[in-house]
Scaffold this active site. Structure first.
Site, mmCIF file in Angstrom:
data_model
loop_
_atom_site.group_PDB
_atom_site.id
_atom_site.type_symbol
_atom_site.label_atom_id
_atom_site.label_comp_id
_atom_site.label_asym_id
_atom_site.label_seq_id
_atom_site.Cartn_x
_atom_site.Cartn_y
_atom_site.Cartn_z
ATOM 1 N N ASP A 1 0.960 -1.299 -0.116
ATOM 2 C CA ASP A 1 0.420 0.189 0.094
ATOM 3 C C ASP A 1 0.919 1.553 0.214
ATOM 4 O OD1 ASP A 1 -2.174 -1.206 0.076
ATOM 5 O OD2 ASP A 1 -2.718 -1.291 1.954
ATOM 6 N N ASP B 1 -13.175 -3.301 -2.050
ATOM 7 C CA ASP B 1 -13.887 -3.979 -1.084
ATOM 8 C C ASP B 1 -14.646 -3.324 0.041
ATOM 9 O OD1 ASP B 1 -10.332 -2.367 -1.179
ATOM 10 O OD2 ASP B 1 -10.976 -0.859 -1.368
#
Length: 284
Positions: free
Chosen positions: A11, A130
């Site tokens: 990330d 997500d």
């Protein structure tokens, strides 16, 4: 039998690798290129770069990081974050990545996935989902829900994709790095994305992200059994047994982890040897 893949995830925010819990409480985890080289040397099957604030901050994709990484590593590279137009995909592929991960733009305009698959091939189009488990009270009082215009405009798609009854077991799709709920059923969304040409699903449980409590196996299995394209399980890995559970119980084709690799709790090699001892086909 196809080998199951072990995929570290980086990330990236402001040019640095970061890690948080439930998409918040972010802390630094190093330089992305250095991390990528480390995982390449360890024998990771693939690597995922996600620019976690690009869509929220309306920034461009991280081409410079991709170019530097592609120069030094040789494993397949998937990049996501800030992809808005087809030329963004072209630029990323030219910079050296193999696949692109698309979330927010897919939800805003599903036909983008169809266009991307037709132009570049399904093999390089990954739809990131997500998802967060729906709870009756939260669903009813949440005033920030942003149902896409295209969904409201189609009664057929709304009947299929929208979570009409929050009392039923469901997971909701979020965009913008987990900031915006969309009212879309994650399982039905995965099926729809496959129909439009997605070649792979990158599934992250927001409830489990960074918790080290293991994957949401119920969610992972529900989506894995609903589509025929590969599913990458993400969110919650705290030990090697969790990786095994994602494959054996969640039926995932690949398992993605961040913290356990970033902070050197386990190596990719250890993960593969553990899975091999459990009877899972892996590349050693």
């Amino acid at each position: 039998m196809l080998a199951k893949r072990i995929i570290p995830c980086l990330d990236v925010r402001d040019g640095r690798v970061v890690k948080g819990v439930n998409f918040v409480n972010i802390r630094d985890a190093g330089d992305p290129v250095d991390n990528a080289i480390f995982y390449d040397e360890q024998g990771a099957d693939e690597l995922v770069f996600l620019d976690i604030t690009a869509s929220h901050e309306k920034r461009k994709i991280i081409l410079d990081v991709v170019e530097k990484t592609a120069t030094d590593v040789f494993m397949p590279l998937t990049v996501g974050g800030g992809i808005k137009v087809l030329d963004d995909i072209r630029d990323l592929l030219n910079a050296g990545c193999d696949k692109v991960s698309i979330n927010t733009t897919a939800v805003n305009n599903p036909e983008f996935i169809k266009a991307a698959a037709e132009r570049f091939g399904s093999q390089c189009v990954v739809v990131a989902i997500d998802a967060k488990r729906v709870h009756d009270s939260r669903f009813e009082i949440d005033q920030k829900r942003e149902v896409p215009e295209w969904l409201n405009a189609s009664s057929e798609l709304k009947q299929r994709l929208f979570i009409e009854n929050p009392s039923e077991k469901a997971w909701e799709v979020y965009t913008h790095g987990g900031r915006r709920p969309k009212g879309i059923n994650a399982v039905e969304w995965a099926k729809y994305m496959e129909e439009l040409g997605a070649g792979e699903i990158l599934l992250t449980s927001m409830d489990r992200d960074g918790t080290k409590e293991g994957f949401d196996l119920e969610l992972t299995r529900a989506i894995s059994e609903s589509v025929s394209i590969p599913v990458i399980a993400s969110g919650g890995v705290g030990n090697l047994e969790h990786l095994y559970e994602g494959i054996s119980i969640g039926k995932a084709d690949a398992v993605l982890a961040a913290s356990i690799f970033h902070y050197r709790e386990y190596t990719v090699r250890q993960a593969k040897e553990y899975l091999k001892d459990k009877g899972v086909a892996v590349r050693l």
